[in-house]
Design an enzyme around this catalytic site. Structure first.
Site, PDB file in Angstrom:
ATOM      1  N   GLY A 143      -4.657   0.880 -97.571  1.00  0.00           N
ATOM      2  CA  GLY A 143      -3.508   1.056 -98.460  1.00  0.00           C
ATOM      3  C   GLY A 143      -3.133   2.508 -98.688  1.00  0.00           C
ATOM      4  O   GLY A 143      -2.355   2.829 -99.579  1.00  0.00           O
ATOM      5  N   GLU A 172     -12.234  -4.550-101.761  1.00  0.00           N
ATOM      6  CA  GLU A 172     -11.689  -4.707-103.132  1.00  0.00           C
ATOM      7  C   GLU A 172     -12.553  -5.665-103.942  1.00  0.00           C
ATOM      8  O   GLU A 172     -12.718  -5.491-105.152  1.00  0.00           O
ATOM      9  CB  GLU A 172     -10.223  -5.168-103.042  1.00  0.00           C
ATOM     10  CG  GLU A 172      -9.324  -4.012-102.599  1.00  0.00           C
ATOM     11  CD  GLU A 172      -8.112  -4.415-101.776  1.00  0.00           C
ATOM     12  OE1 GLU A 172      -7.693  -5.587-101.827  1.00  0.00           O
ATOM     13  OE2 GLU A 172      -7.579  -3.526-101.055  1.00  0.00           O
ATOM     14  N   ASN A 184      -3.923 -10.122 -94.438  1.00  0.00           N
ATOM     15  CA  ASN A 184      -4.481 -10.277 -95.775  1.00  0.00           C
ATOM     16  C   ASN A 184      -3.390  -9.910 -96.773  1.00  0.00           C
ATOM     17  O   ASN A 184      -3.094  -8.731 -96.974  1.00  0.00           O
ATOM     18  CB  ASN A 184      -5.708  -9.359 -95.942  1.00  0.00           C
ATOM     19  CG  ASN A 184      -6.272  -9.413 -97.355  1.00  0.00           C
ATOM     20  OD1 ASN A 184      -5.868 -10.267 -98.166  1.00  0.00           O
ATOM     21  ND2 ASN A 184      -7.198  -8.527 -97.665  1.00  0.00           N
ATOM     22  N   HIS A 204     -14.670  -8.305 -98.909  1.00  0.00           N
ATOM     23  CA  HIS A 204     -13.623  -7.280 -98.811  1.00  0.00           C
ATOM     24  C   HIS A 204     -13.953  -6.135 -99.767  1.00  0.00           C
ATOM     25  O   HIS A 204     -14.509  -6.353-100.844  1.00  0.00           O
ATOM     26  CB  HIS A 204     -12.256  -7.887 -99.154  1.00  0.00           C
ATOM     27  CG  HIS A 204     -11.127  -6.954 -98.833  1.00  0.00           C
ATOM     28  ND1 HIS A 204     -10.751  -5.936 -99.676  1.00  0.00           N
ATOM     29  CD2 HIS A 204     -10.324  -6.865 -97.738  1.00  0.00           C
ATOM     30  CE1 HIS A 204      -9.758  -5.262 -99.103  1.00  0.00           C
ATOM     31  NE2 HIS A 204      -9.475  -5.809 -97.941  1.00  0.00           N
ATOM     32  N   GLU A 246     -13.473  -1.970 -92.174  1.00  0.00           N
ATOM     33  CA  GLU A 246     -12.358  -1.420 -92.946  1.00  0.00           C
ATOM     34  C   GLU A 246     -12.839  -0.211 -93.741  1.00  0.00           C
ATOM     35  O   GLU A 246     -13.406  -0.368 -94.833  1.00  0.00           O
ATOM     36  CB  GLU A 246     -11.816  -2.463 -93.922  1.00  0.00           C
ATOM     37  CG  GLU A 246     -11.259  -3.703 -93.261  1.00  0.00           C
ATOM     38  CD  GLU A 246     -10.227  -4.398 -94.139  1.00  0.00           C
ATOM     39  OE1 GLU A 246      -9.083  -4.522 -93.697  1.00  0.00           O
ATOM     40  OE2 GLU A 246     -10.556  -4.801 -95.273  1.00  0.00           O
ATOM     41  N   GLY A 274      -3.239  -5.417 -94.096  1.00  0.00           N
ATOM     42  CA  GLY A 274      -2.806  -5.636 -95.471  1.00  0.00           C
ATOM     43  C   GLY A 274      -1.303  -5.454 -95.592  1.00  0.00           C
ATOM     44  O   GLY A 274      -0.521  -6.348 -95.262  1.00  0.00           O
ATOM     45  N   GLY A 275      -0.893  -4.274 -96.046  1.00  0.00           N
ATOM     46  CA  GLY A 275       0.520  -3.993 -96.352  1.00  0.00           C
ATOM     47  C   GLY A 275       1.495  -4.431 -95.264  1.00  0.00           C
ATOM     48  O   GLY A 275       2.515  -5.078 -95.564  1.00  0.00           O
ATOM     49  N   LYS A 321      -3.461 -10.222 -99.890  1.00  0.00           N
ATOM     50  CA  LYS A 321      -4.023  -9.796-101.191  1.00  0.00           C
ATOM     51  C   LYS A 321      -3.286 -10.530-102.317  1.00  0.00           C
ATOM     52  O   LYS A 321      -2.950 -11.696-102.145  1.00  0.00           O
ATOM     53  CB  LYS A 321      -3.953  -8.276-101.309  1.00  0.00           C
ATOM     54  CG  LYS A 321      -4.603  -7.599-100.082  1.00  0.00           C
ATOM     55  CD  LYS A 321      -4.791  -6.123-100.209  1.00  0.00           C
ATOM     56  CE  LYS A 321      -5.447  -5.597 -98.933  1.00  0.00           C
ATOM     57  NZ  LYS A 321      -5.785  -4.181 -98.982  1.00  0.00           N
ATOM     58  N   SER A 346      -4.583   0.452 -92.961  1.00  0.00           N
ATOM     59  CA  SER A 346      -3.291   1.035 -92.570  1.00  0.00           C
ATOM     60  C   SER A 346      -2.913   0.773 -91.119  1.00  0.00           C
ATOM     61  O   SER A 346      -2.307   1.619 -90.457  1.00  0.00           O
ATOM     62  CB  SER A 346      -3.253   2.538 -92.897  1.00  0.00           C
ATOM     63  OG  SER A 346      -3.436   2.751 -94.293  1.00  0.00           O
TER      64      SER A 346
HETATM   65  P1  13P Z   1      -3.765  -2.044 -95.560  1.00  0.00           P
HETATM   66  O1  13P Z   1      -3.376  -2.571 -94.200  1.00  0.00           O
HETATM   67  O2  13P Z   1      -2.703  -2.217 -96.586  1.00  0.00           O
HETATM   68  O3  13P Z   1      -4.324  -0.670 -95.486  1.00  0.00           O
HETATM   69  O4  13P Z   1      -4.980  -2.997 -96.061  1.00  0.00           O
HETATM   70  C1  13P Z   1      -6.067  -3.204 -95.241  1.00  0.00           C
HETATM   71  C2  13P Z   1      -6.890  -4.283 -95.824  1.00  0.00           C
HETATM   72  O5  13P Z   1      -7.542  -4.109 -96.832  1.00  0.00           O
HETATM   73  C3  13P Z   1      -6.865  -5.599 -95.172  1.00  0.00           C
HETATM   74  O6  13P Z   1      -7.888  -6.411 -95.658  1.00  0.00           O
END
Ligand code: 13P
Length: 251
Positions: A172, A96, A9, A94, A166, A232-233, A11, A211
């Site tokens: 993050g 967010e 993802n 999600h 999640e 994510g990251g 983002k 993470s």
């Molecule tokens: P991180 O891997 O950056 O923690 O993000 C997780 C996420 O929200 C994937 O959708």
């Protein structure tokens, strides 16, 4: 046997140049025969992603979608549009989207139903905040998020849904849930589905997100109810993401 799935993802990150360099590395470094890998770029880059990934065995989707077929919904994307660009998956609900854009459990349920109707696989995100975890309400929160969708689409539909657990406090933050913490919630999710239908529960893939990185992927993916990751990251670093996919392929 549930096949492992790892999703990126991105983002609201990236550029045309970064999309190209990341995807070249993903195609070279991920064995699509051994693991399902899906990329969720910002919507503007989906056409570019479709071009670069077409025929590679890697798949892609959007980070959000609107449930309506078309109409006066400024800024939104329909399922017909995402399908036209080869998206096989859509992320739905999600944290967010829920926290920053006010999406509710009812919105997630409507979107999951619309995606299934369009033959696009919803990747439904659920998870509790730190406050909810500390208050001991993790299962109540996640259960409610799941039930909203179950009540809308029914248990059979979960054969075609991917769930991503999640925990919001792990997104993050660099603070990954321990494999035991994650496994406990994954087992809870599967048990919740099993109350409705044991076979469907045994088939449904439940990914962990929050993470995930190359260094912790293997021990997470070894847990019996963790079927892969939503990343994510670390999905913005080619070597990290390909190593995470490799870990999934090897477990
Ligand atoms: P991180 O891997 O950056 O923690 O993000 C997780 C996420 O929200 C994937 O959708």
């Amino acid at each position: 046997m549930r096949r492992k799935l790892v999703a990126a993802n991105w983002k609201m990150n990236g550029s045309k140049a970064q999309t190209e360099s990341l995807l070249n590395a993903f195609v070279a470094g991920i064995d699509a025969k051994a693991v399902d890998a899906v990329v969720f770029p910002p919507a503007l880059y989906v056409a570019q992603v479709a071009q670069l990934l077409n025929g590679t065995g890697l798949e892609w989707g959007t980070q959000n979608v609107h449930a309506a077929d078309n109409g006066a919904f400024t800024g939104e994307l329909s399922l017909g549009m995402v399908k036209e660009f080869g998206c096989r998956y859509v992320l739905i609900g999600h944290s967010e989207r829920r926290e920053l854009f006010g999406e509710t459990n009812a919105d997630a349920a409507t979107k999951v139903a619309a995606a299934l109707n369009a033959d696009v696989i919803p990747m439904l995100c659920v998870g509790e905040t730190l406050q909810q975890r500390e208050a001991g309400t993790t299962e109540a929160v996640v259960g409610e998020q799941l039930d909203a969708v179950l009540n809308e689409v029914g248990i059979e539909a979960f054969k075609r849904i991917v769930i991503a657990y999640e925990p919001v406090w792990a997104i993050g933050t660099g603070k990954t849930a321990t494999p035991e913490q994650a496994q406990a919630v994954h087992a809870f999710i599967r048990a919740r589905l099993a109350k409705a239908d044991g076979d469907v529960a045994a088939q449904c893939r439940v990914l962990y997100g929050g993470s995930v990185k190359a260094a912790n992927a293997q021990e997470l993916f070894q847990q019996p109810d963790i079927d892969g990751g939503l990343v994510g990251g670390a999905s913005l670093q080619a070597d990290e993401f390909t190593a995470i996919c490799q870990a999934a392929a090897e477990v």
